[in-house]
Design an enzyme around this catalytic site. Structure first.
Site, mmCIF file in Angstrom:
data_model
loop_
_atom_site.group_PDB
_atom_site.id
_atom_site.type_symbol
_atom_site.label_atom_id
_atom_site.label_comp_id
_atom_site.label_asym_id
_atom_site.label_seq_id
_atom_site.Cartn_x
_atom_site.Cartn_y
_atom_site.Cartn_z
ATOM 1 N N ALA A 74 0.813 -1.216 0.000
ATOM 2 C CA ALA A 74 0.000 0.000 0.000
ATOM 3 C C ALA A 74 0.851 1.272 0.000
ATOM 4 C CB ALA A 74 -0.955 0.001 1.189
ATOM 5 N N THR A 75 2.034 1.211 0.575
ATOM 6 C CA THR A 75 2.902 2.397 0.559
ATOM 7 C C THR A 75 3.205 2.790 -0.878
ATOM 8 O OG1 THR A 75 3.927 1.763 2.653
ATOM 9 C CG2 THR A 75 5.164 3.307 1.269
ATOM 10 N N ASN A 154 -5.663 3.129 10.429
ATOM 11 C CA ASN A 154 -4.814 2.077 10.973
ATOM 12 C C ASN A 154 -4.584 2.186 12.474
ATOM 13 O OD1 ASN A 154 -3.405 4.340 9.554
ATOM 14 N ND2 ASN A 154 -1.722 3.608 10.817
ATOM 15 N N GLN A 182 -6.360 -1.098 5.346
ATOM 16 C CA GLN A 182 -6.953 -1.736 6.529
ATOM 17 C C GLN A 182 -8.372 -2.223 6.259
ATOM 18 O OE1 GLN A 182 -5.541 -2.372 9.455
ATOM 19 N NE2 GLN A 182 -3.692 -1.152 9.332
ATOM 20 N N HIS A 204 -0.844 -7.968 3.431
ATOM 21 C CA HIS A 204 -0.396 -8.483 4.727
ATOM 22 C C HIS A 204 -1.243 -8.053 5.922
ATOM 23 C CE1 HIS A 204 1.927 -5.059 6.617
ATOM 24 N NE2 HIS A 204 1.903 -4.607 5.381
ATOM 25 N N THR A 243 9.520 -7.247 -12.743
ATOM 26 C CA THR A 243 8.986 -8.602 -12.893
ATOM 27 C C THR A 243 7.935 -8.880 -11.828
ATOM 28 O OG1 THR A 243 11.084 -9.350 -13.801
ATOM 29 C CG2 THR A 243 9.613 -11.061 -12.930
ATOM 30 N N CYS A 329 4.337 2.047 12.371
ATOM 31 C CA CYS A 329 5.116 2.671 11.304
ATOM 32 C C CYS A 329 5.885 3.877 11.798
ATOM 33 C CB CYS A 329 4.199 3.078 10.166
ATOM 34 S SG CYS A 329 2.985 1.818 9.797
#
Ligand SMILES: *Cc1c(COP(=O)(O)O)cnc(C)c1O
Length: 390
Positions: A74-75, A154, A182, A204, A243, A329
């Site tokens: 997501a970043t 979050n 989230q 994740h 890739t 974070c």
């Protein structure tokens, strides 16, 4: 052997579901081909796996497969959305609107754009963490090109009114981006019904692998232009080179499909656990709920606690419960959480906060133990504070 602490930090990350791992494994060893290779069966196998994962992910948000751009999470998706739109639309305007409680992965790209001459409005939130729709309307200008408002916070789990925001953006001809890291597969998300033009996803936080996510980019009504931020082999229709990471992509789709199949049941179960935990804390004085109890992710409980020092509290419970204070974070910084201060919490209460992130694998017994440990710790810290001369 000492027991590991009870994991209650589902907003930082989640353990991978065994079923996700099982789906991924063949793509590391047996079906290892490069999905961009079209000259032999190794490439075809990988390409077929990516194609069906892309279709599954698109279907979950009511998009088309061509509208999904795989990223590292997501970043990266937020960076691609915000900088990619800014670079593609700066001729039409240089104004962006976002919210004070966004994730750093939205705030920092916005701050970076300010150094390039863009103007950013950071909307405040109400004491419950929700955006004031009237303030959003008032902030939109002739030169506004993008509104970025997260789906679920979050830290405090608060769910922003995406449908209303989408309507407003759409009626003003402004693009709407939402960071749904989230929220994906936890609340209903429909890019058509909600007028979402760009949406950031990650695997994740929903029991999928780390290092994979996606950006949804609308292709019609309107067709969103996006300047790529990573150039190279031209993968993802030139929007993001590199890739494709087949096993992660397969795991991402599998994680979302599992979460969607059990979404309502799981959401209800997490709500029961959250209520269980909250009812334990309610027996104490000086506990403040951060955010909204109802307009919130069911697995989130964020509390500020009077009469204790935030770092002393974390230190005292970390061997028993794995939780965080503020967001993981920004855990390297000692500044109070920007989300809690935006709710109006003073520095002390913002520091003395616990974020419980209840997840799929937590049990009623774990919640009971975690609540008991936290409450006993709070009581003893408060007692110790009272004994000390002030
Ligand atoms: C976790 C999170 C991110 C970052 O996602 P990564 O996939 O870890 O890069 C961004 N926004 C929100 C709201 C998050 O919770």
């Amino acid at each position: 052997m000492s027991q590991r602490p009870i994991y209650l930090d589902a907003h930082a990350t989640t353990p991978m579901d065994e079923r996700v791992l099982a789906a991924m494994l063949p793509y590391f060893t047996e079906h290892f081909g490069n999905p961009s290779t079209n000259t032999h069966v190794y490439g075809w196998e990988a390409s077929a796996a990516v194609k069906s994962a892309r279709e599954a992910i698109a279907a979950i948000i009511n998009a088309t497969p061509e509208e999904i751009v795989f990223t590292s999470g997501a970043t990266e998706a937020n960076n691609l959305a915000i900088k990619g739109v800014a670079e593609a639309y700066f001729n039409q305007g240089k104004h962006i609107i976002t919210v004070a409680t966004e994730h750093r992965a939205v705030l920092d790209p916005c701050a970076y754009l300010e150094t390039l001459g863009f103007e950013v409005t950071y909307l405040p939130v109400q004491p419950d963490g929700l955006l004031d729709i009237e303030q959003l309307k008032a902030a939109i200008r002739e030169d506004t090109i993008l509104v970025s408002v997260m789906a679920a916070n979050n830290e405090i789990g608060v769910l922003q009114p995406l449908t209303k925001i989408g309507e407003i953006c759409h009626s003003h001809g402004v693009l709407f981006h939402t960071d749904a890291a989230q929220a994906i597969a936890k609340i209903p998300l429909d890019v058509a019904a909600m007028n979402i033009d760009l949406m950031s996803l990650t695997a994740h936080k929903v029991y999928g692998p780390k290092g994979i996510g996606a950006l949804y980019v609308r292709r019609r009504d309107p067709r969103v232009k996006l300047a790529s931020q990573i150039q190279g082999g031209g993968q993802e229709r030139g929007r993001r080179s590199g890739t494709l990471y087949t096993p992660q992509i397969v795991g991402f789709a599998q994680a979302l499909e599992i979460a969607m199949a059990s979404r309502e049941l799981e959401s209800d179960r997490l709500l029961q656990l959250k209520k269980q935990l909250w009812s334990m804390f309610e027996t104490l004085e000086g506990i403040h709920l951060n955010g909204s109890f109802t307009d919130s992710l069911t697995g989130n409980l964020n509390l500020s606690i009077e009469g204790v020092d935030g770092s002393a509290l974390l230190l005292a419970i970390q061997s028993a419960i794995a939780v965080s204070s503020g967001s993981a974070c920004s855990s390297t910084s000692t500044a109070p959480s920007h989300v809690l201060t935006a709710l109006g919490r003073d520095e002390k209460l913002a520091h003395a906060s616990l974020r419980f992130g209840i997840g799929r694998f937590n049990t009623t017994e774990e919640i009971k133990t975690a609540g008991e440990v936290a409450i006993a710790t709070i009581k003893s810290l408060r007692q110790a504070n009272q004994l000390q001369p002030q």
